[in-house]
Design a protein around this motif. Sequence first.
Motif, PDB file in Angstrom:
ATOM      1  N   LEU A   8       0.830  -1.211   0.000  1.00 42.23           N
ATOM      2  CA  LEU A   8       0.000   0.000   0.000  1.00 42.23           C
ATOM      3  C   LEU A   8       0.861   1.256   0.000  1.00 42.23           C
ATOM      4  O   LEU A   8       0.542   2.232  -0.691  1.00 42.23           O
ATOM      5  CB  LEU A   8      -0.946  -0.008   1.197  1.00 42.23           C
ATOM      6  CG  LEU A   8      -2.049  -1.066   1.153  1.00 42.23           C
ATOM      7  CD1 LEU A   8      -2.825  -1.083   2.466  1.00 42.23           C
ATOM      8  CD2 LEU A   8      -2.981  -0.834  -0.021  1.00 42.23           C
ATOM      9  N   ASP A   9       1.957   1.238   0.742  1.00 41.67           N
ATOM     10  CA  ASP A   9       2.895   2.365   0.713  1.00 41.67           C
ATOM     11  C   ASP A   9       3.490   2.519  -0.685  1.00 41.67           C
ATOM     12  O   ASP A   9       3.641   3.639  -1.185  1.00 41.67           O
ATOM     13  CB  ASP A   9       4.019   2.163   1.725  1.00 41.67           C
ATOM     14  CG  ASP A   9       3.563   2.310   3.165  1.00 41.67           C
ATOM     15  OD1 ASP A   9       2.481   2.898   3.393  1.00 41.67           O
ATOM     16  OD2 ASP A   9       4.288   1.827   4.054  1.00 41.67           O
ATOM     17  N   LEU A  11       2.074   1.662  -3.487  1.00 44.74           N
ATOM     18  CA  LEU A  11       1.047   2.221  -4.361  1.00 44.74           C
ATOM     19  C   LEU A  11       0.993   3.735  -4.216  1.00 44.74           C
ATOM     20  O   LEU A  11       0.878   4.463  -5.207  1.00 44.74           O
ATOM     21  CB  LEU A  11      -0.323   1.615  -4.041  1.00 44.74           C
ATOM     22  CG  LEU A  11      -0.555   0.171  -4.475  1.00 44.74           C
ATOM     23  CD1 LEU A  11      -1.908  -0.312  -3.973  1.00 44.74           C
ATOM     24  CD2 LEU A  11      -0.472   0.038  -5.976  1.00 44.74           C
ATOM     25  N   SER A  12       1.069   4.211  -2.999  1.00 38.96           N
ATOM     26  CA  SER A  12       1.041   5.657  -2.760  1.00 38.96           C
ATOM     27  C   SER A  12       2.244   6.344  -3.387  1.00 38.96           C
ATOM     28  O   SER A  12       2.116   7.403  -4.015  1.00 38.96           O
ATOM     29  CB  SER A  12       1.002   5.951  -1.263  1.00 38.96           C
ATOM     30  OG  SER A  12      -0.187   5.486  -0.705  1.00 38.96           O
ATOM     31  N   ARG A  13       3.419   5.754  -3.229  1.00 41.43           N
ATOM     32  CA  ARG A  13       4.623   6.336  -3.826  1.00 41.43           C
ATOM     33  C   ARG A  13       4.542   6.319  -5.354  1.00 41.43           C
ATOM     34  O   ARG A  13       4.934   7.292  -6.015  1.00 41.43           O
ATOM     35  CB  ARG A  13       5.865   5.592  -3.354  1.00 41.43           C
ATOM     36  CG  ARG A  13       6.256   5.924  -1.924  1.00 41.43           C
ATOM     37  CD  ARG A  13       7.629   5.364  -1.570  1.00 41.43           C
ATOM     38  NE  ARG A  13       7.745   3.925  -1.764  1.00 41.43           N
ATOM     39  CZ  ARG A  13       7.413   3.012  -0.858  1.00 41.43           C
ATOM     40  NH1 ARG A  13       6.942   3.385   0.316  1.00 41.43           N
ATOM     41  NH2 ARG A  13       7.553   1.731  -1.119  1.00 41.43           N
ATOM     42  N   SER A  14       4.019   5.239  -5.910  1.00 43.86           N
ATOM     43  CA  SER A  14       3.874   5.145  -7.364  1.00 43.86           C
ATOM     44  C   SER A  14       2.905   6.201  -7.879  1.00 43.86           C
ATOM     45  O   SER A  14       3.152   6.826  -8.914  1.00 43.86           O
ATOM     46  CB  SER A  14       3.372   3.762  -7.771  1.00 43.86           C
ATOM     47  OG  SER A  14       4.304   2.778  -7.434  1.00 43.86           O
ATOM     48  N   GLU A  15       1.817   6.401  -7.154  1.00 37.69           N
ATOM     49  CA  GLU A  15       0.840   7.414  -7.552  1.00 37.69           C
ATOM     50  C   GLU A  15       1.464   8.806  -7.533  1.00 37.69           C
ATOM     51  O   GLU A  15       1.281   9.593  -8.461  1.00 37.69           O
ATOM     52  CB  GLU A  15      -0.370   7.379  -6.628  1.00 37.69           C
ATOM     53  CG  GLU A  15      -1.422   8.417  -6.972  1.00 37.69           C
ATOM     54  CD  GLU A  15      -2.565   8.446  -5.986  1.00 37.69           C
ATOM     55  OE1 GLU A  15      -3.618   8.984  -6.358  1.00 37.69           O
ATOM     56  OE2 GLU A  15      -2.419   7.956  -4.853  1.00 37.69           O
ATOM     57  N   ALA A  16       2.218   9.099  -6.485  1.00 35.91           N
ATOM     58  CA  ALA A  16       2.869  10.409  -6.387  1.00 35.91           C
ATOM     59  C   ALA A  16       3.874  10.607  -7.517  1.00 35.91           C
ATOM     60  O   ALA A  16       3.934  11.685  -8.127  1.00 35.91           O
ATOM     61  CB  ALA A  16       3.554  10.550  -5.031  1.00 35.91           C
TER      62      ALA A  16
END
Length: 76
Positions: A8-9, A11-16
């Motif tokens: 999940l972390d 995914l957040s980094r990839s989105e950013a």
Amino acid sequence: MVGLSSALDGLSRSEAQFNQAARTIARAPLSAGPTDTVDLSTTAVALLTARNNFEANTQIIKISDELEQTLINTLG
């Protein structure tokens, strides 16, 4: 689950990373000079990297879910 929170972390980094690269491309001038091409190439690579990281983290979540289901079915 440790793997799930890491995914999940990720995914957040990839989105950013994806959003940052998309903003960079959106602000690129319409008439590009020779030096602008390198920046767009780097940004395109960042987009692809973000996509690949997102897909990898999604697979981790899917596998984690499958393992959890298998464990529940085995114990139940």
